[in-house]
Design a protein around this motif. Structure first.
Motif, PDB file in Angstrom:
ATOM      1  N   ARG A  22       0.842  -1.210   0.000  1.00  0.00           N
ATOM      2  CA  ARG A  22       0.000   0.000   0.000  1.00  0.00           C
ATOM      3  C   ARG A  22       0.872   1.254   0.000  1.00  0.00           C
ATOM      4  O   ARG A  22       0.570   2.225  -0.691  1.00  0.00           O
ATOM      5  CB  ARG A  22      -0.938  -0.020   1.209  1.00  0.00           C
ATOM      6  CG  ARG A  22      -1.792   1.197   1.348  1.00  0.00           C
ATOM      7  CD  ARG A  22      -2.897   1.217   0.297  1.00  0.00           C
ATOM      8  NE  ARG A  22      -3.718   2.390   0.519  1.00  0.00           N
ATOM      9  CZ  ARG A  22      -4.098   3.220  -0.430  1.00  0.00           C
ATOM     10  NH1 ARG A  22      -3.772   2.998  -1.686  1.00  0.00           N
ATOM     11  NH2 ARG A  22      -4.832   4.264  -0.142  1.00  0.00           N
ATOM     12  N   GLU A  25       2.249   1.723  -3.452  1.00  0.00           N
ATOM     13  CA  GLU A  25       1.191   2.183  -4.360  1.00  0.00           C
ATOM     14  C   GLU A  25       0.928   3.676  -4.158  1.00  0.00           C
ATOM     15  O   GLU A  25       0.826   4.433  -5.112  1.00  0.00           O
ATOM     16  CB  GLU A  25      -0.090   1.386  -4.097  1.00  0.00           C
ATOM     17  CG  GLU A  25      -1.255   1.806  -4.971  1.00  0.00           C
ATOM     18  CD  GLU A  25      -2.534   1.063  -4.607  1.00  0.00           C
ATOM     19  OE1 GLU A  25      -3.607   1.631  -4.854  1.00  0.00           O
ATOM     20  OE2 GLU A  25      -2.457  -0.063  -4.071  1.00  0.00           O
ATOM     21  N   ARG A  26       0.839   4.088  -2.899  1.00  0.00           N
ATOM     22  CA  ARG A  26       0.601   5.509  -2.596  1.00  0.00           C
ATOM     23  C   ARG A  26       1.762   6.364  -3.081  1.00  0.00           C
ATOM     24  O   ARG A  26       1.566   7.414  -3.670  1.00  0.00           O
ATOM     25  CB  ARG A  26       0.381   5.713  -1.109  1.00  0.00           C
ATOM     26  CG  ARG A  26       0.096   7.171  -0.757  1.00  0.00           C
ATOM     27  CD  ARG A  26      -0.256   7.349   0.672  1.00  0.00           C
ATOM     28  NE  ARG A  26      -1.631   6.898   0.841  1.00  0.00           N
ATOM     29  CZ  ARG A  26      -2.323   7.046   1.940  1.00  0.00           C
ATOM     30  NH1 ARG A  26      -1.767   7.611   2.986  1.00  0.00           N
ATOM     31  NH2 ARG A  26      -3.553   6.635   2.024  1.00  0.00           N
TER      32      ARG A  26
END
Length: 158
Positions: A22, A25-26
């Motif tokens: 995550r 991805e961010r």
């Protein structure tokens, strides 16, 4: 050029833990969005610009000297002179942001009935109506234009 983006979230004073995937991805999304903020104008330090506005051709009562330009986006920084006798008869607007700083001379706003003098500044968002104008004397100004990023295009590429 680096852009620092700090992202933090709070949920009743609890720090949300994110997994490694995550976070990556961010970070990728932030980098992609930041790439839209980069400007392709040339990097220029102080120096002689090798000419001046008084030697530029006059077209329709206007002389312009492009100081910097991003040919991809159309963004520009321009030194512009509206020569004595220049006049418009209708309001105008643009599809880009426009900032104008008056350096010398004056300009008359026929709609607002005001004299625009050195030191005065305007910042116009896309679509803002302005003018018409009349220059009884030559008026030199610094004009910066910045084209709008298509937000839907940005979002779809994220």
């Amino acid at each position: 050029m680096g852009i620092a983006v700090i992202v933090h979230s709070h949920s009743h004073n609890k720090v949300e833990k994110e997994g490694s995937a995550r976070k990556k991805e961010r970070a990728a999304l932030v980098e992609k969005a930041a790439s839209w903020l980069r400007v392709a104008k040339p990097e220029l330090e102080f120096g002689d610009i090798s000419t001046d506005i008084s030697r530029q051709p006059v077209v329709d009562g206007i002389s312009t000297l492009v100081l910097s330009e991003d040919k991809k986006t159309g963004d520009q920084t321009v030194l512009m002179t509206l020569h004595a006798g220049y006049e418009t008869h209708v309001k105008s607007c643009h599809e880009y942001w426009e900032e104008v700083y008056i350096l010398e001379g004056s300009l008359y706003d026929k709609e607002k009935k005001i004299n625009i003098r050195p030191g005065m500044y305007a910042c116009r968002p896309p679509g803002m109506l302005h003018g018409p104008y009349k220059a009884s004397e030559s008026c030199t100004m610094l004009v910066v234009s910045r084209h709008v990023i298509d937000e839907a295009k940005v979002r779809s590429s994220l």
